[in-house]
Design a protein around this motif. Structure first.
Motif, mmCIF file in Angstrom:
data_model
loop_
_atom_site.group_PDB
_atom_site.id
_atom_site.type_symbol
_atom_site.label_atom_id
_atom_site.label_comp_id
_atom_site.label_asym_id
_atom_site.label_seq_id
_atom_site.Cartn_x
_atom_site.Cartn_y
_atom_site.Cartn_z
ATOM 1 N N LYS A 118 16.832 -7.174 -8.029
ATOM 2 C CA LYS A 118 15.819 -5.883 -7.868
ATOM 3 C C LYS A 118 16.008 -5.219 -6.892
ATOM 4 C CE LYS A 118 12.156 -8.582 -10.163
ATOM 5 N NZ LYS A 118 10.656 -9.111 -9.938
ATOM 6 N N GLY A 119 16.933 -5.367 -5.827
ATOM 7 C CA GLY A 119 17.157 -4.825 -4.654
ATOM 8 C C GLY A 119 16.700 -5.301 -3.412
ATOM 9 N N PRO A 120 16.625 -4.531 -2.376
ATOM 10 C CA PRO A 120 15.993 -5.183 -1.087
ATOM 11 C C PRO A 120 14.436 -5.458 -1.188
ATOM 12 C CG PRO A 120 16.552 -2.952 -0.727
ATOM 13 C CD PRO A 120 17.010 -3.197 -2.126
ATOM 14 N N TYR B 24 9.159 -17.054 -3.483
ATOM 15 C CA TYR B 24 10.436 -17.175 -2.814
ATOM 16 C C TYR B 24 11.405 -16.406 -3.532
ATOM 17 C CZ TYR B 24 14.952 -19.346 -1.803
ATOM 18 O OH TYR B 24 16.328 -19.933 -1.569
ATOM 19 N N ILE B 25 12.104 -15.426 -2.724
ATOM 20 C CA ILE B 25 13.164 -14.690 -3.220
ATOM 21 C C ILE B 25 14.536 -15.249 -3.123
ATOM 22 C CG2 ILE B 25 14.095 -12.190 -3.229
ATOM 23 C CD1 ILE B 25 11.308 -12.223 -3.836
ATOM 24 N N LYS B 26 15.149 -15.562 -4.056
ATOM 25 C CA LYS B 26 16.544 -15.957 -4.066
ATOM 26 C C LYS B 26 17.408 -14.847 -4.094
ATOM 27 C CE LYS B 26 19.703 -19.314 -6.165
ATOM 28 N NZ LYS B 26 19.887 -20.592 -6.737
ATOM 29 N N GLY B 27 18.401 -14.703 -2.853
ATOM 30 C CA GLY B 27 19.339 -13.436 -2.949
ATOM 31 C C GLY B 27 20.175 -13.865 -1.669
ATOM 32 N N GLN B 28 20.812 -12.952 -1.265
ATOM 33 C CA GLN B 28 21.537 -12.663 -0.239
ATOM 34 C C GLN B 28 20.706 -12.101 1.009
ATOM 35 O OE1 GLN B 28 24.734 -13.529 0.868
ATOM 36 N NE2 GLN B 28 24.177 -13.592 2.780
ATOM 37 N N GLU B 29 20.881 -12.844 2.225
ATOM 38 C CA GLU B 29 19.839 -12.508 3.374
ATOM 39 C C GLU B 29 20.574 -11.632 4.500
ATOM 40 O OE1 GLU B 29 16.807 -14.190 6.672
ATOM 41 O OE2 GLU B 29 17.330 -15.450 5.104
ATOM 42 N N TYR B 30 20.060 -10.690 4.761
ATOM 43 C CA TYR B 30 20.533 -9.749 5.723
ATOM 44 C C TYR B 30 19.766 -9.543 7.188
ATOM 45 C CZ TYR B 30 23.713 -8.521 2.127
ATOM 46 O OH TYR B 30 24.886 -8.433 1.279
ATOM 47 N N VAL B 31 20.186 -9.591 8.376
ATOM 48 C CA VAL B 31 19.279 -9.071 9.484
ATOM 49 C C VAL B 31 19.875 -7.814 9.959
ATOM 50 C CG1 VAL B 31 18.746 -9.538 11.845
ATOM 51 C CG2 VAL B 31 18.911 -11.313 10.057
ATOM 52 N N LYS C 223 0.703 -1.127 0.138
ATOM 53 C CA LYS C 223 -0.054 -0.036 0.073
ATOM 54 C C LYS C 223 0.908 1.461 0.001
ATOM 55 C CE LYS C 223 -3.975 -2.183 2.258
ATOM 56 N NZ LYS C 223 -4.852 -2.251 3.501
ATOM 57 N N ALA C 224 1.962 1.094 0.690
ATOM 58 C CA ALA C 224 2.831 2.254 0.707
ATOM 59 C C ALA C 224 3.676 2.508 -0.305
ATOM 60 C CB ALA C 224 3.862 2.110 1.712
ATOM 61 N N GLY C 225 3.642 1.507 -1.511
ATOM 62 C CA GLY C 225 4.440 1.409 -2.730
ATOM 63 C C GLY C 225 5.990 1.113 -2.486
ATOM 64 N N LEU C 226 6.090 0.287 -1.616
ATOM 65 C CA LEU C 226 7.315 -0.319 -1.124
ATOM 66 C C LEU C 226 7.405 -1.623 -1.804
ATOM 67 C CD1 LEU C 226 8.188 0.684 2.411
ATOM 68 C CD2 LEU C 226 9.304 1.871 0.349
ATOM 69 N N ARG C 227 8.551 -2.225 -2.103
ATOM 70 C CA ARG C 227 8.541 -3.434 -2.636
ATOM 71 C C ARG C 227 8.428 -4.506 -1.570
ATOM 72 N NH1 ARG C 227 13.605 -7.208 -4.498
ATOM 73 N NH2 ARG C 227 12.722 -8.794 -5.285
ATOM 74 N N SER C 228 7.690 -5.508 -1.985
ATOM 75 C CA SER C 228 7.130 -6.669 -0.930
ATOM 76 C C SER C 228 6.861 -7.975 -1.833
ATOM 77 C CB SER C 228 5.529 -6.223 -0.333
ATOM 78 O OG SER C 228 4.803 -5.990 -1.301
#
Length: 178
Positions: free
Chosen positions: A163-165, A85-92, A7-12
């Motif tokens: 595509k980014g975070p 499923y998003i394949k990529g590098q995970e960060y916390v 709803k806020a226009g952020l990637r989800s």
């Protein structure tokens, strides 16, 4: 979380909440969602109940195994989330906020793999320089603002792909499962 970000226009992440595998299949077909897909409880921790599914049969199996099961938080799984499923590098990214002022306390790069039974196996955690990933920090600030986390700790899990975070999940809590 993901509905608020959308709803806020952020990637989800595209996702749905289902009480049956049949309803999940109808959603997958109607939205042309591609495999693999994640099936997991709405409330859980530490990869409990996580399934990476490459077919509808595997989704059905995940529903049989997890639906109405009590998870690690002692909560009965009355519904399951199905998400892309998003394949990529995970960060916390762990933060503390006070009156919308956010302090980043740590950024951790996870090395993990999906185990034999679709469980998450953490192999390595690398603490990074707090100033090393500006684009992720900006995304996290937008996530925290969108979710209304203005005070206290937040534990935010992000995956970065081509595509980014994108947010995996954010808990208004300290890091750790207990």
């Amino acid at each position: 979380m993901h509905e608020a970000l959308e709803k806020a226009g952020l990637r989800s992440i595209q996702q749905g909440l289902f009480s049956s595998s049949k309803d999940a299949l109808n959603w997958i077909i109607a939205n042309d969602i591609k495999y693999p897909l994640v099936v997991k409880p709405i409330n859980s921790t530490s990869g409990d109940g996580f399934h990476l599914c490459s077919s509808f049969e595997e989704i059905e199996e995940a529903f049989v195994l997890e639906l109405y099961k009590e998870n690690l938080l002692n909560i009965e799984n009355k519904n399951l989330i199905v998400q892309e499923y998003i394949k990529g590098q995970e960060y916390v990214i762990d933060t503390v906020s006070c009156n919308k002022q956010v302090t980043f306390t740590d950024i951790i790069k996870y090395q993990k793999r999906i185990g034999k039974y679709s469980n998450t196996v953490y192999e390595q955690c690398e603490f990074l320089n707090l100033h090393s990933l500006y684009n992720i920090q900006e995304y996290v600030l937008s996530v925290l603002n969108t979710l209304g986390i203005e005070y206290g700790p937040a534990h935010t899990e992000i995956i970065v792909d081509e595509k980014g975070p994108v947010l995996i999940e954010c808990g208004a809590r300290l890091a750790g499962c207990m």
